[in-house]
Write an enzyme that holds these catalytic residues in place. Sequence first.
Site, PDB file in Angstrom:
ATOM      1  N   GLU A   1      88.613  49.809  39.078  1.00  0.00           N
ATOM      2  CA  GLU A   1      87.169  49.595  39.199  1.00  0.00           C
ATOM      3  C   GLU A   1      86.530  50.830  39.829  1.00  0.00           C
ATOM      4  OE1 GLU A   1      86.045  45.172  39.171  1.00  0.00           O
ATOM      5  OE2 GLU A   1      86.500  45.683  41.226  1.00  0.00           O
TER       6      GLU A   1
ATOM      7  N   GLY B   1      78.327  47.064  39.550  1.00  0.00           N
ATOM      8  CA  GLY B   1      76.988  46.528  39.813  1.00  0.00           C
ATOM      9  C   GLY B   1      75.868  47.500  39.506  1.00  0.00           C
TER      10      GLY B   1
ATOM     11  N   GLU C   1      84.340  46.688  47.527  1.00  0.00           N
ATOM     12  CA  GLU C   1      83.360  46.188  48.501  1.00  0.00           C
ATOM     13  C   GLU C   1      84.040  45.893  49.844  1.00  0.00           C
ATOM     14  OE1 GLU C   1      81.697  43.223  45.906  1.00  0.00           O
ATOM     15  OE2 GLU C   1      80.880  44.852  44.696  1.00  0.00           O
TER      16      GLU C   1
ATOM     17  N   SER D   1      80.605  46.806  35.579  1.00  0.00           N
ATOM     18  CA  SER D   1      79.526  46.574  34.608  1.00  0.00           C
ATOM     19  C   SER D   1      80.035  46.142  33.234  1.00  0.00           C
ATOM     20  CB  SER D   1      78.631  47.818  34.504  1.00  0.00           C
ATOM     21  OG  SER D   1      78.020  48.091  35.750  1.00  0.00           O
TER      22      SER D   1
ATOM     23  N   HIS E   1      89.434  45.185  47.068  1.00  0.00           N
ATOM     24  CA  HIS E   1      88.214  45.380  46.268  1.00  0.00           C
ATOM     25  C   HIS E   1      87.356  46.450  46.953  1.00  0.00           C
ATOM     26  CE1 HIS E   1      84.358  44.680  44.367  1.00  0.00           C
ATOM     27  NE2 HIS E   1      85.021  44.086  43.384  1.00  0.00           N
TER      28      HIS E   1
ATOM     29  N   ASN F   1      84.697  37.567  38.943  1.00  0.00           N
ATOM     30  CA  ASN F   1      84.541  37.673  40.395  1.00  0.00           C
ATOM     31  C   ASN F   1      83.111  37.276  40.747  1.00  0.00           C
ATOM     32  OD1 ASN F   1      84.378  38.378  43.059  1.00  0.00           O
ATOM     33  ND2 ASN F   1      84.764  40.576  42.762  1.00  0.00           N
TER      34      ASN F   1
ATOM     35  N   LYS G   1      81.826  36.916  43.600  1.00  0.00           N
ATOM     36  CA  LYS G   1      81.390  37.564  44.848  1.00  0.00           C
ATOM     37  C   LYS G   1      80.705  36.537  45.767  1.00  0.00           C
ATOM     38  CE  LYS G   1      81.387  41.938  42.479  1.00  0.00           C
ATOM     39  NZ  LYS G   1      80.884  43.287  42.342  1.00  0.00           N
TER      40      LYS G   1
END
Length: 263
Positions: free
Chosen positions: A169, A175, A99, A215, A97, A12, A14
Amino acid sequence: MRNNRKIMIAGNWKEHFTVAEASHFLHKLEESVINHQSIEVVLFPNILTLQPLSVQLDRRKFRLGSQDGFYEDAGAYTGEVSMAMLRELVHYVLVGHSERRHIFNENDDVVAKKMQAAVRNGIMPVLCVGETLQERLAGETKQVLHNQITAGLMNLTSREVGAIVVAYEPVWAIGTGEFAKPDQVEEVVKYIRKQVAELFGERTAKLVRILYGGSVDEHNAISYLLLEDCDGALVGGASLNQYKFASIVESAFRVQQRRTVRV
Ligand code: 13P
């Protein structure tokens, strides 16, 4: 037994890379990533770069996915790109996701509509689920996952669910460099498969692929790939480095080989 589920390694990207940068990076990836038919490698670049990359891409090595897609096929929805438009370019789409859930306030209702729109348009959705640190500390992980899975799969049939991918996730691991321990991941992916079994039956639960993301890097990837219920990885930061990403694909290949020998 893993029921012949193919391992997926997904990158991904991003909000990284302009069109020129993405094209340059793909060249480098094509040099570094070895083609293994037994592993599925999927790239999720930004929407703008999907079209040029689809022309450049070596289809024997990579598949393309979109990081998002809107649920209405067409209409007055300024700024949106529909699943109906994406279907010509991608095999997969990320839905829900964290985010998108947390920064763009996408709720379970939107996630469910996007899941349905993806399937309707022949794109395989990757349903992303995961708890925040607060929720984990409060002992709510399973409840949160239960809710996200039930809502996300609400409009789908068992046959459709058997073909999708779920990505676990945990938000606290994205991250942050603070990756989940393999035993934490094992517990959750087993729980997700159990949820799918309860909602759609054992047969469907054996087919659905479940990935871990958060991560993941070239050092820890193997520890997740070795878990029986974990069928791959959704990689963020490390997918922006061709050596790290290629090394994760190699780890997946080694695990797949081991499994083939065992069968
Ligand atoms: P990181 O690998 O950078 O933690 O990102 C994970 C992720 O969000 C992939 O979708």
